[in-house]
Design a protein around this motif. Structure first.
Motif, PDB file in Angstrom:
ATOM      1  N   ASP A 109      42.470  78.729  89.551  1.00  0.00           N
ATOM      2  CA  ASP A 109      42.212  80.168  89.392  1.00  0.00           C
ATOM      3  C   ASP A 109      40.697  80.418  89.519  1.00  0.00           C
ATOM      4  OD1 ASP A 109      42.204  82.821  88.856  1.00  0.00           O
ATOM      5  OD2 ASP A 109      43.049  82.668  86.829  1.00  0.00           O
TER       6      ASP A 109
ATOM      7  N   THR B  14      42.914  82.279  94.136  1.00  0.00           N
ATOM      8  CA  THR B  14      43.122  80.852  93.820  1.00  0.00           C
ATOM      9  C   THR B  14      42.451  80.000  94.856  1.00  0.00           C
ATOM     10  OG1 THR B  14      45.188  80.804  95.076  1.00  0.00           O
ATOM     11  CG2 THR B  14      45.320  81.339  92.714  1.00  0.00           C
TER      12      THR B  14
ATOM     13  N   GLN C 148      46.653  86.054  95.855  1.00  0.00           N
ATOM     14  CA  GLN C 148      48.071  86.089  95.510  1.00  0.00           C
ATOM     15  C   GLN C 148      48.293  86.979  94.293  1.00  0.00           C
ATOM     16  OE1 GLN C 148      48.461  81.804  95.059  1.00  0.00           O
ATOM     17  NE2 GLN C 148      49.536  81.640  97.041  1.00  0.00           N
TER      18      GLN C 148
ATOM     19  N   ARG D 117      50.532  87.668  90.678  1.00  0.00           N
ATOM     20  CA  ARG D 117      51.362  87.094  89.622  1.00  0.00           C
ATOM     21  C   ARG D 117      52.642  87.916  89.479  1.00  0.00           C
ATOM     22  NH1 ARG D 117      47.808  86.345  84.387  1.00  0.00           N
ATOM     23  NH2 ARG D 117      49.591  84.980  83.885  1.00  0.00           N
ATOM     24  N   ARG D 118      53.432  87.480  88.522  1.00  0.00           N
ATOM     25  CA  ARG D 118      54.731  88.136  88.335  1.00  0.00           C
ATOM     26  C   ARG D 118      54.570  89.620  87.961  1.00  0.00           C
ATOM     27  NH1 ARG D 118      59.566  85.760  84.412  1.00  0.00           N
ATOM     28  NH2 ARG D 118      61.222  87.191  85.137  1.00  0.00           N
TER      29      ARG D 118
ATOM     30  N   CYS E 195      51.698  75.776  87.441  1.00  0.00           N
ATOM     31  CA  CYS E 195      51.974  76.929  88.306  1.00  0.00           C
ATOM     32  C   CYS E 195      52.734  78.003  87.542  1.00  0.00           C
ATOM     33  CB  CYS E 195      52.771  76.469  89.523  1.00  0.00           C
ATOM     34  SG  CYS E 195      51.774  75.589  90.746  1.00  0.00           S
TER      35      CYS E 195
ATOM     36  N   TYR F 140      51.122  81.638  87.426  1.00  0.00           N
ATOM     37  CA  TYR F 140      51.747  82.767  88.104  1.00  0.00           C
ATOM     38  C   TYR F 140      52.785  83.487  87.254  1.00  0.00           C
ATOM     39  CZ  TYR F 140      49.606  80.776  92.287  1.00  0.00           C
ATOM     40  OH  TYR F 140      48.719  80.287  93.207  1.00  0.00           O
TER      41      TYR F 140
ATOM     42  N   LEU G 169      54.800  84.990  95.909  1.00  0.00           N
ATOM     43  CA  LEU G 169      53.474  85.324  95.383  1.00  0.00           C
ATOM     44  C   LEU G 169      52.746  86.379  96.238  1.00  0.00           C
ATOM     45  CD1 LEU G 169      52.236  81.722  94.487  1.00  0.00           C
ATOM     46  CD2 LEU G 169      53.415  83.373  93.031  1.00  0.00           C
TER      47      LEU G 169
END
Length: 939
Positions: A461, A437, A427, A429-430, A379, A383, A399
């Motif tokens: 993914d 997903t 979702q 990501r940072r 994870c 992410y 997320l």
């Protein structure tokens, strides 16, 4: 296509409503956009059709006015010539000399093929002279006609154009071109009116000329006087036409005195509009009207719009079909997503235990409320959130998860009911990037109480998979749309001759649906002439392989032919084989293209033949680039070699310097954006290589763009022969006028110098001399004033004695070669011969039984002399010249010595007079030649 209720049910959720609205807008656009384009095209075509109709009718009206004006002018000139012929004659003299004058009038009227006959009418309306074959009626035939009343009134027009009337002489419809008689020998009347000279013309003959000027078989042209009386029309004149009603549109235009007009009028019967173009005849109270009905214009519009509809309607239906296919595809995609979600749930349940052991797998554990308890390395990698930054936070907030319909509460309810859930989540990501997903949730319960306490979730993914699926769907959709739109059928040919193809393949070759398709079965359906082509191509490519492109014909069961195009590639056979390893390609029908190509070729050939038959040259001048395009006939007008470029410089170099201003003014008027844009001019061209002068008539149309002229296209025609004919006619008219004046002068001299012992003898002498002049005039007219045959001149004076009924009757003989006497010498020579013949009939050989007159002549080219010998035998026994010279002797001497520049000798022998006249072939004092030509034998 209809959408079932169970197919629509998955779209009830709030996230699927935008998709439904998008599909609805797609269907609206698929129908509305092509329909709007078709409507706009039809409207613009309608405007263009009316504009072209106005241009065509304006050209027809102008050409008809030019034709009618020249025709009426020629009639007016002919009437003036007939009036000049009768000048100085009384009505009694005209009736007395009717046969001779009628013959001259017929010769005059014969120059105008449209003229029925010429008629001269006295002041009471009775016919004095007519070239027709009917006898005149006992009562006046013209007193009630409009031309008689108009010319009898004060201040009459010089030339009058009558309305159409039924002739009392012949009963057929005519119209007359008339003028007053002038300079008659009658005592002057109280009002100065002494009759009418007119030419009767059949309207149908004029109508035939107007029909040749029509641009379309549906058009009509009429020649109408300003008072509304129809003179001629292309629809025929079977009966006398009724005048236009007083409220007609024609009277308003005629009252305004407009030179030209284009109007839209409605028929009184059904109110249908029709287009009318009018043109006033310069110098005449008449108009030409070119008419085209609304039905003809509508038919031309349909001819232009039907090809647009033939293309637009199938295109609109194709777009609608594609839109429906897209809708079906979207619904199938939703079903596929549901099935995919079910598969993900199954896979998540099967791998739940393994995922917990594999820390590298994206896996997380949350409590029931969604707070992160465990965050795997997978994870963190997926992410980009490290474990310490993720654990303890709400996974949905961290997320920024986008849940399916029903939100997290709906998913949690499903999870509590079934113990697991599988689906897709969107979702971030940072770094804020969006990923899709595949999530598999498994519910964990407390083993002791059974209460749910946590959720194990694995993530996959799916972003790359979604991108690939979208690309694949787009590619398949594009391929399917292209194949359906083009009508292409894909096929594969195996080594054993079997064919794998779409279901449409049998239909292309006329085979029953569902029949096994083989290469032999397909070849059997080919036209016999094309089977060898297919076999040869198959054998050639079987050895080497490569691409192929063939067009061949398929013979239908009813005998019809269908053209097919096959394209593809073949893999060459292996060593020892006899057939290609593999072949693949497409086949599509090209029958319409073949028919269109054949029709286009036939249309081009017809256009070429029409252009060659009409003798037109075509030109195109682009004002923006200066480019000039000519066809081969235009190059011939300018004598420009084929290899030489066509430029404005070469055009101006061949233009006659005196006509450049005329051409420049015509171009200036055509480029005026407020005008019709019609370019028309007649000018001379001097060939660039042969230096020959030609008259060119050119007409064209200037095209405008935002008020600026951008292009000129048109036609040109060589009118050199017509111009030269006009010049010859003008010279002939001047020559006739000159000869007529000379003849009148000779008549006046004869009247002044003639002497006689009694009035009756004076009348006889004058009539004989005038008749001699008239015979000379007739002979000259037959040769179009180019000269007179000497034999015919002598024969006219001695016709009664050339062949005697009795052997003892006086006779005359003419002996000599063919000789043509010049026009200016014919009348004087005729007068001299007349005086000699008169003396011979009074006192010489022609006055006694057995008398013989021999007239012989010869040409001496070396001395350039014509010698004419007048020898009488068996006449008077007088051997000396008379003591007194009369008018005849003076005429002979003056004619031979002064007018002809020759010499005269006379001897009186016991048998009669011997007169020798010698005339030079050419005058040394600068005068005209006496003899214009002779045959080779005579020379």
């Amino acid at each position: 296509m209809p959408l079932e209720a169970d197919r629509l049910r998955p779209m009830v959720g709030p996230t699927r409503w935008p998709l439904r609205r998008s599909l609805a807008w797609l269907l609206v656009a698929a129908i509305g956009l092509p329909a709007t384009i078709l409507a706009a095209g039809a409207w613009f075509t309608w405007q263009a059709t009316w504009r072209e109709a106005r241009i065509d009718l304006t050209r027809e009206a102008d050409a008809s006015a030019e034709y009618a004006m020249r025709l009426l002018l020629s009639y007016g000139i002919a009437a003036s010539r007939l009036d000049d012929l009768l000048r100085g004659l009384t009505d009694a003299e005209i009736r007395a000399r009717s046969p001779a004058l009628t013959e001259v009038a017929r010769t005059l009227a014969a120059d105008l093929p449209q003229t029925s006959h010429a008629i001269v009418i006295d002041r009471e309306g009775l016919v004095l002279l007519t070239t027709g074959t009917q006898r005149e009626p006992p009562r006046p035939v013209a007193a009630e006609q409009d031309f008689f009343e108009t010319l009898r009134a004060p201040n009459p027009p010089l030339i009058h154009l009558s309305q159409v009337f039924a002739s009392q002489i012949e009963g057929r419809p005519f119209f007359a071109v008339s003028r007053r008689r002038s300079g008659t020998g009658n005592p002057p009347g109280p009002d100065g009116f002494d009759g009418v000279v007119n030419l009767w013309v059949e309207p149908e003959v004029v109508s035939d000329g107007l029909r040749r000027l029509l641009a379309s078989g549906t058009d009509a042209v009429a020649l109408v006087r300003t008072d509304g009386n129809v003179i001629a029309r292309t629809s025929g004149m079977a009966e006398l036409p009724a005048p236009l009603p007083p409220a007609a549109w024609f009277h308003a235009i005629a009252a305004a005195g407009l030179d030209h007009a284009v109007i839209t009028e409605h028929t009184p019967e059904d109110g249908a509009p029709w287009l009318v173009a009018m043109r006033r005849l310069e110098g005449f109270p008449a108009y030409t009207a070119a008419i085209r009905s609304h039905a003809a214009i509508l038919g031309a519009w349909w001819d232009a719009v039907l090809p647009q509809l033939a293309i637009g309607v199938p295109a609109m239906l194709a777009m609608l079909g594609l839109a429906l296919l897209v809708c079906r595809g979207q619904l199938r995609l939703l079903d596929a997503n549901d099935k995919l979600e079910a598969r993900v749930v199954e896979r998540t349940a099967a791998l739940a235990e393994v995922s917990e052991a594999l820390d590298l797998t994206p896996c997380m554990i949350t409590d029931i409320k969604g707070r992160i308890i465990h965050w795997s390395a997978g994870c963190a990698q997926l992410y980009d959130f490290p474990r310490e930054a993720a654990e303890g936070h709400q996974v949905a907030e961290l997320l920024r998860t986008e849940f399916p319909a029903g939100g997290r509460e709906g998913l949690l309810a499903t999870l509590l009911r079934h113990g697991q859930w599988q689906g897709e989540l969107r979702q971030r990501r940072r770094d804020g990037s969006m990923i899709v997903t595949g999530a598999q949730w498994a519910l964990r319960r407390d083993p002791r109480t059974g209460e749910p306490h946590s959720i194990v979730s694995t993530r996959t993914d799916l972003s790359a998979l979604h991108r690939a699926e979208r690309a694949l769907r787009r590619s398949e959709d594009r391929l399917q749309r292209a194949q359906e739109a083009s009508g292409a059928v894909a096929f594969e040919l195996a080594r054993d001759g079997s064919v794998l193809a779409d279901a449409a393949m049998p239909g292309l070759f006329g085979l029953p649906p569902g029949e096994t398709v083989t290469l032999a079965a397909l070849a059997a359906r080919l036209h016999p002439e094309d089977r060898n082509l297919l076999a040869a191509t198959h054998r050639s490519l079987a050895r080497t392989g490569g691409s192929f492109s063939l067009e061949f014909r398929v013979l239908e069961a009813d005998g019809a032919l269908r053209w097919l195009l096959a394209r593809g590639e073949i893999l060459g056979r292996q060593q020892g084989g006899c057939a290609p390893c593999f072949a693949a390609g497409i086949i599509l029908e090209v029958t319409q293209r073949r028919s269109a190509e054949a029709a286009l070729a036939a249309s081009g050939e017809r256009l070429r033949l029409a252009q060659e038959a009409a003798g037109f040259g075509i030109y195109d001048h682009d004002f923006r680039t200066g480019a000039v395009t000519w066809d081969s006939r235009m190059r011939g007008f300018w004598a420009l070699p084929e290899e030489a470029p066509v430029t404005s410089r070469s055009f101006l170099a061949g233009l006659h310097p005196e006509d450049r201003v005329l051409r420049r003014e015509a171009m200036r008027r055509a480029k005026d954006p407020t005008g019709p844009g019609t370019y028309q001019a007649e000018f001379r061209v001097v060939g660039l290589t042969d230096r020959q002068e030609r008259w060119i008539f050119t007409i064209g149309q200037v095209h405008f763009e935002q008020g600026r002229p951008i292009r000129l296209t048109g036609l040109a025609m060589d009118i050199t022969d017509r111009k030269r004919s006009d010049q010859r006619n003008e010279l002939l008219m001047r020559e006739v006028d000159h000869r007529a004046k000379n003849a009148l002068a000779v008549v006046q001299a004869a009247l002044r110098l003639s002497r006689a012992e009694s009035p009756a003898e004076l009348v006889r002498i004058v009539e004989g001399r005038v008749a001699a002049l008239a015979r000379a005039q007739t002979i000259l007219a037959r040769r179009r004033w180019e000269g007179a045959e000497l034999h015919a001149l002598l024969e006219g004076e001695l016709a009664a004695f050339l062949t005697g009924i009795r052997m003892d009757a006086p006779r005359a003989e003419l002996i000599g070669p063919p000789v043509t006497v010049a026009a200016h010498a014919a009348q004087p020579l005729s007068m001299a011969v007349h005086e000699l013949a008169t003396n011979a009939m009074k006192y010489g050989a022609l006055s006694r039984r057995g008398g013989l007159l021999q007239v012989s002549w010869r040409l001496d080219p070396a001395q350039r002399l014509l010698t004419l010998v007048w020898r009488e035998r068996g006449g008077s026994e007088v051997v000396s010249s008379p003591a007194r010279r009369g008018f005849g002797s003076r005429v002979i001497e003056q004619t031979v010595q002064v007018q002809l520049g020759g010499s005269l000798t006379r001897r009186w022998t016991p048998g009669g007079l011997v007169c020798k006249i010698t005339m030079p072939l050419s005058r040394h004092d600068g005068g005209q030649p006496v003899v214009e030509g002779a045959t080779a034998d005579a020379a």
